[in-house]
Design an enzyme around this catalytic site. Sequence first.
Site, PDB file in Angstrom:
ATOM      1  N   LYS A  16       0.776  -1.320  -0.032  1.00 53.60           N
ATOM      2  CA  LYS A  16      -0.080  -0.020   0.107  1.00 53.60           C
ATOM      3  C   LYS A  16       0.902   1.101   0.069  1.00 53.60           C
ATOM      4  CE  LYS A  16      -3.812  -2.564   2.006  1.00 53.60           C
ATOM      5  NZ  LYS A  16      -5.262  -2.316   2.726  1.00 53.60           N
ATOM      6  N   HIS A 102      -8.887  -3.240  -6.403  1.00 52.95           N
ATOM      7  CA  HIS A 102      -8.838  -3.258  -5.093  1.00 52.95           C
ATOM      8  C   HIS A 102      -9.767  -2.361  -4.296  1.00 52.95           C
ATOM      9  CE1 HIS A 102      -7.320  -2.773  -0.831  1.00 52.95           C
ATOM     10  NE2 HIS A 102      -6.537  -3.828  -1.214  1.00 52.95           N
ATOM     11  N   GLU A 104     -10.090  -0.443  -1.859  1.00 49.87           N
ATOM     12  CA  GLU A 104      -9.849   0.744  -1.665  1.00 49.87           C
ATOM     13  C   GLU A 104      -9.870   1.574  -2.878  1.00 49.87           C
ATOM     14  OE1 GLU A 104      -6.874  -0.393   1.928  1.00 49.87           O
ATOM     15  OE2 GLU A 104      -5.992   0.288   0.034  1.00 49.87           O
ATOM     16  N   GLU A 174     -11.291 -10.447  -1.732  1.00 53.31           N
ATOM     17  CA  GLU A 174     -10.982  -9.799  -0.610  1.00 53.31           C
ATOM     18  C   GLU A 174     -12.173  -9.123  -0.131  1.00 53.31           C
ATOM     19  OE1 GLU A 174      -6.467  -8.233  -0.664  1.00 53.31           O
ATOM     20  OE2 GLU A 174      -7.833  -7.018  -2.201  1.00 53.31           O
ATOM     21  N   GLY A 180      -8.060  -4.103   6.258  1.00 55.28           N
ATOM     22  CA  GLY A 180      -7.412  -3.145   6.899  1.00 55.28           C
ATOM     23  C   GLY A 180      -7.118  -3.411   8.378  1.00 55.28           C
ATOM     24  N   SER A 221      -7.120  -9.692   6.174  1.00 56.99           N
ATOM     25  CA  SER A 221      -6.556  -9.921   7.592  1.00 56.99           C
ATOM     26  C   SER A 221      -6.078 -11.369   7.672  1.00 56.99           C
ATOM     27  CB  SER A 221      -7.847  -9.910   8.634  1.00 56.99           C
ATOM     28  OG  SER A 221      -8.262  -8.457   8.833  1.00 56.99           O
TER      29      SER A 221
END
Length: 264
Positions: A16, A102, A104, A174, A180, A221
Amino acid sequence: MTQVKGKKVYLGTNTKMYKGVADTASYLEELCRLTGDLSREALELFVIPSFTALESARRCAPRELVRLGGQNMGWAGEGPYTGEISPKMLLEVGADIAELGHSERRHVLGETDEMVNRKVLCAAEYGLTALLCIGETAEEKARGLADEVLRTQLKAGLYGLGAGGAERLWVAYEPVWAIGEHGVPATKEYAEARHDTIRRTLTELYGEQAGQAVPLLYGGSVNPDNAVGLIRMENIDGLFIGRSAWDARKFNAIIRDVLAAADG
């Protein structure tokens, strides 16, 4: 169901916006040193650093040990797209993977399925491996829409991509709620059920042989406590790991545990 013995395992991380040039180089040098004894016949190891670190990353990480990728990519080889990174630019600095879609990018920066699809097609045009990320939000999960969301994101993201392009396709599941610092990992059973949906959708699109050949990775995670259980699932071919992989020694330990589990 258990992982098929002898099947190649895909393990990688996206750093990231955390590691700069020096930190990325140090990290990759240590990771290559720690994992250099592991056969790459059984392991596909990849790292997706920041754009600014890619060129130096390639110099310190031999391609035969680690594949590198870009965290995003524009949808054209070149053009008037200020701030974008083209596939030709990724190839020029030694990357051969493009991470696309992704969560994000989708949910923070507003990328649509149509935008992701244009990028997937462009990656295929230039011979890059497209790592297509898909996943449902917590609200979609609560409403029982996870499978519908995954099928829609797959069909929209892969629209127009033929079987030839699918040969260089990886899919990362994901779930948005699992990603996160405060994410909650999916159980191995939940992840396997979603991967089964993804696998069945890919076989609908590309036929049994080609659909079965696309590597499916779970991300969200992943940590030392759940990695082994996840990789033992039939339809989970690899793990896309976040902060648990950002220390080379910890990542090396996960890699060895996962490889032992996949082979055992």
